[in-house]
Design a protein around this motif. Sequence first.
Motif, short mmCIF file in Angstrom:
data_model
loop_
_atom_site.label_atom_id
_atom_site.label_comp_id
_atom_site.label_asym_id
_atom_site.label_seq_id
_atom_site.Cartn_x
_atom_site.Cartn_y
_atom_site.Cartn_z
N ASN A 66 18.34 -16.54 12.28
CA ASN A 66 17.33 -15.56 11.88
C ASN A 66 16.06 -15.67 12.73
O ASN A 66 15.01 -15.17 12.34
N LEU A 67 16.18 -16.31 13.90
CA LEU A 67 15.03 -16.44 14.79
C LEU A 67 15.34 -15.75 16.12
O LEU A 67 16.48 -15.75 16.57
N PRO A 68 14.33 -15.17 16.78
CA PRO A 68 14.56 -14.47 18.04
C PRO A 68 14.66 -15.44 19.22
O PRO A 68 13.67 -15.72 19.89
N GLY A 69 15.87 -15.93 19.50
CA GLY A 69 16.05 -16.80 20.65
C GLY A 69 15.83 -16.07 21.96
O GLY A 69 15.54 -16.68 22.99
N ASN A 70 15.97 -14.74 21.95
CA ASN A 70 15.67 -13.89 23.10
C ASN A 70 15.26 -12.53 22.58
O ASN A 70 15.29 -12.27 21.36
N LEU A 71 14.90 -11.62 23.48
CA LEU A 71 14.40 -10.32 23.05
C LEU A 71 15.46 -9.49 22.35
O LEU A 71 15.15 -8.64 21.52
N ASP A 72 16.74 -9.72 22.69
CA ASP A 72 17.81 -8.98 22.02
C ASP A 72 17.92 -9.35 20.55
O ASP A 72 18.52 -8.60 19.76
N GLN A 73 17.38 -10.50 20.17
CA GLN A 73 17.51 -10.98 18.79
C GLN A 73 16.25 -10.75 17.96
O GLN A 73 16.16 -11.25 16.83
N VAL A 74 15.30 -10.01 18.48
CA VAL A 74 14.11 -9.68 17.70
C VAL A 74 14.54 -8.88 16.47
O VAL A 74 15.28 -7.90 16.58
N GLY A 75 14.09 -9.30 15.32
CA GLY A 75 14.49 -8.64 14.08
C GLY A 75 15.65 -9.29 13.38
O GLY A 75 16.12 -8.78 12.36
#
Length: 305
Positions: free
Chosen positions: A171-180
Amino acid sequence: AVNADSSLIQVSAIEGITSAAVTPRGGLLSGQVAWIDLLTGDHRGIVARPRIAAAGQLGPTLAGSRAEAFARLLEVLDDARFYRERRAAHERRQTRDLVAHRLDLEALGPVIDGRAPLVVYADRASDLLALAELAESTGIRVAVVGAAQGWKVADALAEADIPVIVQPSSNLPGNLDQVGARMDNAALLHQAGVRVGIAVLGEAHNVRNVTQEAGIAVANGLPAEVALRAVTLELARIYGMDDHYGSVAPGKVANLVIWDGDPFELSQWPVAVWVRGQAIPMRSRQTLLRDRYRELGRFGEDRDE
């Protein structure tokens, strides 16, 4: 490529993992997925079925740009279809040049025919929508792994009948694709009608934590019965192995785990595990080390420095 002597096999097996999809990583199309049963030391038989799926990934770093990466994926799938239909002409060098080696194109044959899924690691909503359009326009069976932003496009994924394998704790944004990214991703996908599988992604050492991942999903809104299916029958179904795995039924492989409590509770663990009908010893390298060093007095008396 599977090491049947790996200590990770028994570590995972005694925690209730009886089968696994072994997936290569790296590159736009990474290779073929194999289904294994977790039997330590069975070098000849550990692979229950090879080539059950083709694995790939989408993202901005694969080919200079996100759009170019997807264009290359379309190109290689098109060439795989072209090669299948004109193999003899290609062998006689009577066709145009193709983007991949003939063995790679042959390996994609089951995907083109719809006999095996294309399992793609992708997180960004735009990539997920592109995969939904790919599935609808070509008839290829597409499954998504990761899908951090899947909740944003859940309706489109459901309409395209694309199953999704998630790791609820991510549930954390490891990169910009994972924001949200959010812990209720699995619940929101399920509510939209998406078939959901739950797994530990990219961490072979922690595969056994899949029951904890399912518990996190339940704590964030996924019905418990759906979570149980998400780590058993639904995963087998996504990889086309549900005729033989994923539930207890006559004719299926005799993989069975006995718990004396809720398997999704952190304090619970299996009391017995059978893999292919064999009761496995409930010990691993970790339990042996624990028992060996539990009483330090046996290694000599303490000395004052």
